[in-house]
Design an enzyme around this catalytic site. Structure first.
Site, PDB file in Angstrom:
ATOM      1  N   ARG A  34       4.780  -6.715 -11.283  1.00 46.68           N
ATOM      2  CA  ARG A  34       5.374  -5.865 -10.250  1.00 46.68           C
ATOM      3  C   ARG A  34       5.168  -4.387 -10.574  1.00 46.68           C
ATOM      4  O   ARG A  34       4.090  -3.960 -10.904  1.00 46.68           O
ATOM      5  CB  ARG A  34       6.843  -6.242 -10.049  1.00 46.68           C
ATOM      6  CG  ARG A  34       7.032  -7.620  -9.402  1.00 46.68           C
ATOM      7  CD  ARG A  34       8.483  -7.897  -9.102  1.00 46.68           C
ATOM      8  NE  ARG A  34       8.628  -9.025  -8.172  1.00 46.68           N
ATOM      9  CZ  ARG A  34       9.788  -9.440  -7.699  1.00 46.68           C
ATOM     10  NH1 ARG A  34      10.912  -8.842  -8.074  1.00 46.68           N
ATOM     11  NH2 ARG A  34       9.854 -10.451  -6.865  1.00 46.68           N
ATOM     12  N   SER A  35       6.228  -3.585 -10.504  1.00 48.09           N
ATOM     13  CA  SER A  35       6.040  -2.131 -10.601  1.00 48.09           C
ATOM     14  C   SER A  35       5.699  -1.633 -11.990  1.00 48.09           C
ATOM     15  O   SER A  35       5.385  -0.450 -12.149  1.00 48.09           O
ATOM     16  CB  SER A  35       7.281  -1.395 -10.090  1.00 48.09           C
ATOM     17  OG  SER A  35       7.327  -1.436  -8.677  1.00 48.09           O
ATOM     18  N   ALA A  36       5.725  -2.488 -12.998  1.00 49.17           N
ATOM     19  CA  ALA A  36       5.174  -2.062 -14.288  1.00 49.17           C
ATOM     20  C   ALA A  36       3.696  -1.730 -14.137  1.00 49.17           C
ATOM     21  O   ALA A  36       3.124  -1.016 -14.964  1.00 49.17           O
ATOM     22  CB  ALA A  36       5.377  -3.148 -15.341  1.00 49.17           C
TER      23      ALA A  36
END
Length: 395
Positions: free
Chosen positions: A76-78
Site C-alpha cells: 500500500r502507501s509504503a
C-alpha cells in the site's frame, strides 16, 4: 509460532516483538528486516503466505501455505516512500528542479488554479488535489492515461502551497506523470532500471509476470490488541471522517471508486506509486539502507545533501485529509504523532493497514516490515510500532 530467519546479537528484542505480533496483535503472515550501518542485523519471517489461507500456526517451517524468505506482498502507501526516491534522484542529477512549477514539465497541469504549484508542493501533499470530482474506475486508474488527465483538469481544492492534505490516491498520477514528462519512461521502469534492478532488491511498482507466484494474498484483520494505536483526536478522528461519504478523507481515498481488488493481477501489474508497490521486507530495509550508506547491495544512492533534503520538513500540522497532525518532507512522512518512527531524523512511509519502511541516517538504520493482515489503522499500526520500539531498545 515458528519464526524463520536470523537476528544479530543485541537485536533479540526485535524477534520477541515479532513473535508477540502473532500471539497478541493479530498477525497472520509477516516479515521484518533491519539494516544497521549497511549490514543486515534482522531478517525474520513467519506465518502463512496468504492472510485468508491456512492458519499461521505451525506453517512457518514448511507447507505450501507458508511464508518463505522470498515472499512478497502489496505494501500500500509504503510504496510512496520508495517512489519518492525517483524525483529526489532526478533532482540530485540535475534533471528536476524542486522549486520549478509542475507546469514547466507538464503544461496541462496548470489548469484549475494550479499554475503556481511547485514540484516540492506536489511531493509534500500541498498541491491541493487530493480528490477528484468523479472517482476513477479501477480500470481507468491503471490505464496510465485517465489518472493524469483527471488530476491535470481538477481544480485545486485549496490555494496550493498554503495547506497540506494527504493525496492518498491522486499521488499516483501526479508523481508518475511528472516522472514520465522528465525522463520519457514510466516511474516503475525508471526505478527498476536505475535502482532496484542494479541493487538486486525484490521490489516492484508494476509487478512482472515472472514474479507473480511469489506474492501472497492480503486480507483485512482485526488485531485483538490495539496498544500503541494512534490516540490523537482533534475534531474527529480519521475513522469517523472515513465514515462520512462527504468528507475530504473519504473523497481522497475514493479517487478510485470502487476501491480495487489488491489481489487482482491487473492491480498488481499496475504502476501506481501511491499504493500498488509489491516487495519483501528485506528489499524495503535494504532500499532505505542504500539511500543513506553503502550496503551489501552497492554504493550509497543519496548524497549527503539529498539525505538532508529527504528529512526536511515541508508540511506540518493539521492534515486536511487525515484529520490529525502530520509531517511530510519531499515525498516522505517524517517522525511525528501520526507516524512515530525511530527518531526525529527518520524519514520513510507507512502503508495503510500495517506495512512500514524508513531510514534513520543518524542511527544508520534501514527498516522494513511487511504484513498480509491489513488492520484498520491508517498510520501508527501497533505491530509496526512494537517493532520500531524494539529496534530503538536494541540500539
Amino acid at each position: 509460532m515458528e519464526v524463520q530467519g536470523t537476528v544479530t546479537e543485541g537485536f533479540e528484542a526485535v524477534r520477541e516483538a515479532f513473535v508477540r505480533n502473532f500471539e497478541a496483535r493479530g498477525d497472520r503472515g509477516a516479515a521484518v528486516a533491519v539494516y544497521r550501518d549497511g549490514r543486515r542485523v534482522v531478517d525474520l519471517w513467519a506465518g502463512s503466505r496468504d492472510a485468508d489461507g491456512p492458519a499461521a500456526e505451525g506453517t512457518a517451517g514448511g507447507g505450501s501455505g507458508a511464508w518463505r524468505a522470498g515472499t512478497a506482498q502489496v505494501v500500500r502507501s509504503a510504496t510512496k516512500g520508495v517512489a519518492a526516491a525517483v524525483p529526489l534522484l532526478l533532482h540530485q542529477r540535475g534533471l528536476l528542479d524542486l522549486e520549478a512549477p509542475v507546469g514547466a514539465y507538464w503544461p496541462e497541469f496548470k489548469a484549475g488554479g494550479k499554475e503556481h504549484v511547485r514540484v516540492r508542493d506536489l511531493l509534500a501533499h500541498r498541491a491541493g488535489v487530493p480528490a477528484l470530482e468523479r472517482g476513477l474506475s479501477p480500470a481507468e486508474a491503471v490505464d496510465g492515461v485517465s489518472g493524469p488527465r483527471a488530476v491535470a483538469a481538477q481544480a485545486a481544492l485549496w490555494e496550493p502551497g498554503t495547506a497540506h492534505g494527504y493525496h492518498a490516491q491522486t499521488y499516483s498520477w501526479l508523481l508518475s506523470e511528472l516522472v514520465l514528462r522528465v525522463t520519457g519512461v514510466s516511474l516503475g521502469s525508471w526505478l527498476a532500471e536505475q535502482v532496484t534492478g542494479p541493487l538486486g532488491l525484490d521490489f516492484w511498482i508494476g509487478l512482472p509476470d515472472a514474479e507473480a507466484g511469489r506474492v501472497g494474498r492480503v486480507a483485512p484483520v482485526d488485531p485483538p490488541e490495539r496498544a500503541g494505536a494512534l490516540k490523537v483526536r482533534p475534531r474527529r478522528n480519521v475513522s469517523e471522517a472515513w465514515a462520512d461519504p462527504h468528507s475530504l478523507t473519504r473523497r481522497a481515498f475514493a479517487a478510485i471508486d470502487p476501491l480495487p481488488d489488491e489481489n487482482a493481477p491487473a492491480y498488481r501489474a499496475a504502476e501506481l506509486p501511491a499504493s500498488a508497490g509489491i516487495g519483501t521486507a528485506r528489499a524495503l530495509a535494504g532500499f532505505y539502507a542504500a539511500l543513506i550508506g553503502d550496503t551489501e547491495h552497492g554504493a550509497r544512492l543519496f548524497d549527503p545533501a539529498t539525505t538532508a533534503l529527504a528529512g526536511t520538513e515541508l508540511s506540518a500540522g493539521a492534515d486536511r485529509v487525515l484529520v490529525v497532525n502530520t509531517r511530510f518532507g519531499p515525498g516522505y512522512m517524517l517522525h511525528g504523532p501520526a507516524s512515530p518512527l525511530l527518531s526525529p531524523a527518520s524519514f520513510g512511509h507507512p502503508g495503510r493497514g500495517g506495512s512500514l519502511a524508513f531510514a534513520d541516517p543518524e542511527a544508520g538504520i534501514g527498516f522494513g516490515y511487511v504484513t498480509n493482515g491489513l488492520a484498520k489503522s491508517v498510520t501508527a499500526d501497533p505491530r509496526a510500532q512494537a517493532l520500531v520500539r524494539a529496534v530503538g531498545a536494541s540500539l
